[in-house]
Design an enzyme around this catalytic site. Structure first.
Site, PDB file in Angstrom:
ATOM      1  N   TYR A 247       0.973  -1.074  -0.169  1.00 59.23           N
ATOM      2  CA  TYR A 247      -0.070   0.026   0.043  1.00 59.23           C
ATOM      3  C   TYR A 247       0.950   1.147  -0.169  1.00 59.23           C
ATOM      4  O   TYR A 247       2.011   1.290   0.911  1.00 59.23           O
ATOM      5  CB  TYR A 247      -0.834   0.280   1.208  1.00 59.23           C
ATOM      6  CG  TYR A 247      -1.512  -1.009   1.435  1.00 59.23           C
ATOM      7  CD1 TYR A 247      -2.401  -1.940   0.607  1.00 59.23           C
ATOM      8  CD2 TYR A 247      -2.120  -1.382   2.814  1.00 59.23           C
ATOM      9  CE1 TYR A 247      -3.152  -3.006   0.874  1.00 59.23           C
ATOM     10  CE2 TYR A 247      -2.890  -2.500   3.392  1.00 59.23           C
ATOM     11  CZ  TYR A 247      -3.479  -3.267   2.367  1.00 59.23           C
ATOM     12  OH  TYR A 247      -4.259  -4.101   2.751  1.00 59.23           O
TER      13      TYR A 247
ATOM     14  N   PHE B   6       5.217   0.084   6.854  1.00 59.09           N
ATOM     15  CA  PHE B   6       6.185  -1.089   7.043  1.00 59.09           C
ATOM     16  C   PHE B   6       6.448  -1.037   5.404  1.00 59.09           C
ATOM     17  O   PHE B   6       7.582  -1.687   5.162  1.00 59.09           O
ATOM     18  CB  PHE B   6       5.273  -2.246   7.341  1.00 59.09           C
ATOM     19  CG  PHE B   6       4.772  -2.272   8.540  1.00 59.09           C
ATOM     20  CD1 PHE B   6       5.393  -2.363   9.505  1.00 59.09           C
ATOM     21  CD2 PHE B   6       3.482  -2.066   8.782  1.00 59.09           C
ATOM     22  CE1 PHE B   6       5.045  -2.075  10.981  1.00 59.09           C
ATOM     23  CE2 PHE B   6       3.038  -2.100  10.070  1.00 59.09           C
ATOM     24  CZ  PHE B   6       3.700  -1.895  11.221  1.00 59.09           C
ATOM     25  N   CYS B   7       5.626  -1.029   4.439  1.00 53.32           N
ATOM     26  CA  CYS B   7       6.054  -0.643   3.164  1.00 53.32           C
ATOM     27  C   CYS B   7       7.038   0.103   2.636  1.00 53.32           C
ATOM     28  O   CYS B   7       7.983   0.031   1.941  1.00 53.32           O
ATOM     29  CB  CYS B   7       4.932  -0.708   2.131  1.00 53.32           C
ATOM     30  SG  CYS B   7       3.601  -1.938   2.551  1.00 53.32           S
TER      31      CYS B   7
ATOM     32  N   CYS C 220       1.788   2.761   3.383  1.00 56.61           N
ATOM     33  CA  CYS C 220       1.922   1.653   4.708  1.00 56.61           C
ATOM     34  C   CYS C 220       3.422   2.055   5.146  1.00 56.61           C
ATOM     35  O   CYS C 220       4.265   2.078   4.335  1.00 56.61           O
ATOM     36  CB  CYS C 220       1.731   0.448   3.959  1.00 56.61           C
ATOM     37  SG  CYS C 220       2.691  -0.834   4.999  1.00 56.61           S
TER      38      CYS C 220
HETATM   39  N1  LIG Z   1       4.778  -7.003  10.839  1.00 58.84           N
HETATM   40  C1  LIG Z   1       4.393  -6.458   9.513  1.00 58.84           C
HETATM   41  C2  LIG Z   1       3.210  -5.675   9.667  1.00 58.84           C
HETATM   42  C3  LIG Z   1       2.523  -5.453   8.456  1.00 58.84           C
HETATM   43  C4  LIG Z   1       1.082  -4.951   8.466  1.00 58.84           C
HETATM   44  O1  LIG Z   1       0.489  -4.705   9.324  1.00 58.84           O
HETATM   45  N2  LIG Z   1       0.698  -4.267   7.277  1.00 58.84           N
HETATM   46  C5  LIG Z   1      -0.699  -3.887   7.182  1.00 58.84           C
HETATM   47  C6  LIG Z   1      -0.634  -2.622   6.186  1.00 58.84           C
HETATM   48  S1  LIG Z   1       0.139  -1.274   6.912  1.00 58.84           S
HETATM   49  C7  LIG Z   1      -1.476  -4.766   6.703  1.00 58.84           C
HETATM   50  O2  LIG Z   1      -1.130  -5.361   5.596  1.00 58.84           O
HETATM   51  N3  LIG Z   1      -2.613  -4.955   7.307  1.00 58.84           N
HETATM   52  C8  LIG Z   1      -3.457  -6.132   7.043  1.00 58.84           C
HETATM   53  C9  LIG Z   1      -4.424  -5.612   5.994  1.00 58.84           C
HETATM   54  O3  LIG Z   1      -4.389  -4.681   5.287  1.00 58.84           O
HETATM   55  O4  LIG Z   1      -5.363  -6.585   5.682  1.00 58.84           O
HETATM   56  C10 LIG Z   1       5.225  -5.834   8.936  1.00 58.84           C
HETATM   57  O5  LIG Z   1       6.459  -5.279   9.482  1.00 58.84           O
HETATM   58  O6  LIG Z   1       5.547  -6.044   7.457  1.00 58.84           O
END
Ligand SMILES: N[C@@H](CCC(=O)N[C@@H](CS)C(=O)NCC(=O)O)C(=O)O
Length: 353
Positions: free
Chosen positions: A113, A118-119, A116
């Site tokens: 995203y 993390f991204c 995001c």
């Molecule tokens: N621990 C993971 C957390 C990733 C995360 O929580 N990403 C969120 C977006 S910021 C996500 O995909 N959430 C689940 C969703 O959108 O359904 C990381 O560091 O990559």
């Protein structure tokens, strides 16, 4: 108040058509997946939210009244910070650390995203090392772009057909490959204790301060969603309705997350975190010394998507983090993202770190 009633009716319709569930997905884009159930509950309760929407409307009017005064003040402060930075670093240039001699995959694809945190950590790493990558913007509502994956969060990085999940694990794995280490040797140390400590601080502390800040007031929540829906992969209907449904839901979720993480004053906690980071730099240009290490890239990565929201502007204007942030912008430089074209190759989703 007619406008408020119309808005409440629209939200009620959105609820019936499942858009409240969509709000849950929108909120995750910056807000991480925590509080999902709460987002859904609040989203579905949106139908009875005349009062909340009145607050939104009042905030927007107030915001419009204050906008000129506020933004010029903030820009002056940011301008002053840049000028003092320019003066203090006139002779120093920071640049990327290129690794193609040690690590040169044929194809790297980031499922993400756009906003995001993390991204953005992963992107900061790829940009800084000048590792060319393609981006697939995932629609947070349907996520059909990652249907092939068992792992349902982003970022997912596909390196020559191999899917890597979780930002910290992805960066650790890429670092190991750049350093020529053994991918299976999990005990192998990647960074210094200090570097590892601050990487964890980003995941366990700093990211949790983002949602309560960017959704702090109804006006800020709308601003954040405007940014999300403009930059993310949304259908036109999702774009049109998501901004209001999502912003309303996330405004309330931001409050819950604040409580969950014992945050009394969201801005104060963020400023405190920024000063903590600057103190940890202890006079060094970067935590890594003359060049960024993984902790620098992690802090920079999660802050980058909020940089142009009120939260980011306030952060740079009100704390001492600005000079380091601008050094990071210099070092990370231009994006290594490749222009869009149809994807080639296959994905082996069974290979994960
Ligand atoms: N621990 C993971 C957390 C990733 C995360 O929580 N990403 C969120 C977006 S910021 C996500 O995909 N959430 C689940 C969703 O959108 O359904 C990381 O560091 O990559």
């Amino acid at each position: 108040m007619a406008a408020v009633r119309v808005m409440a009716q629209r939200i009620a319709r959105a609820r019936r058509s499942g858009l409240a569930a969509a709000a849950q997905q929108y909120g995750r884009v910056i807000g991480t997946s925590e509080g999902d159930d709460a987002v859904l509950r609040v989203g579905t309760r949106a139908a009875g939210m005349e009062k909340a929407m009145a607050v939104v409307e009042e905030e927007q009017q107030q915001g419009a009244r204050n906008w000129r005064r506020w933004s010029s003040g903030s820009w002056i402060a940011a301008g002053a910070a840049s000028l003092s930075f320019a003066a203090s670093t006139m002779t120093v240039a920071y640049g990327k650390e290129r690794v193609t001699d040690r690590f040169s995959p044929k194809e790297v694809v980031l499922y993400q995203y756009d906003a995001c945190p993390f991204c953005n950590k992963v992107k900061a790493f790829l940009d800084y090392h000048d590792i060319a990558y393609k981006v697939v913007e995932v629609n947070p509502v349907g996520k059909k772009e990652i249907k092939w994956s068992d792992y349902k969060k982003v970022p997912i990085l596909v390196v020559d057909g191999e899917a890597l999940n979780d930002s910290t694990a992805i960066i650790t794995e890429l670092t190991r490959r750049i350093q020529g280490g053994n991918a299976k040797d999990l005990a192998q140390k990647i960074g210094s204790d200090e570097e590892e400590k601050w990487r964890s601080w980003v995941d366990e502390h700093l990211v949790h301060l983002l949602s309560p800040n960017i959704y702090r007031t109804p006006r800020e929540a709308l601003q954040a969603f405007d940014y999300l829906t403009t930059n993310g992969n949304f259908s036109s209907i999702e774009r049109a309705t998501g901004k209001y449904v999502g912003a309303t839901a996330m405004y309330f979720i931001g409050k819950r997350l604040k409580k969950r993480h014992n945050i009394i004053d969201a801005r104060a906690s963020l400023y405190e975190a920024a000063e903590e980071w600057v103190a940890a730099l202890n006079g060094r240009s970067f935590m890594g010394g003359s060049k960024p290490n993984l902790a620098d890239l992690a802090v920079f990565g999660v802050l980058r998507p909020i940089r142009h929201l009120d939260t980011g502007k306030d952060l740079l204007a009100s704390t001492q983090i600005g000079e380091w942030y601008m050094r990071m912008e210099d070092a990370v430089g231009e994006t290594a993202r490749l222009p869009e074209e149809p994807l080639m190759g296959t994905i082996d989703s069974s290979m994960k770190v």
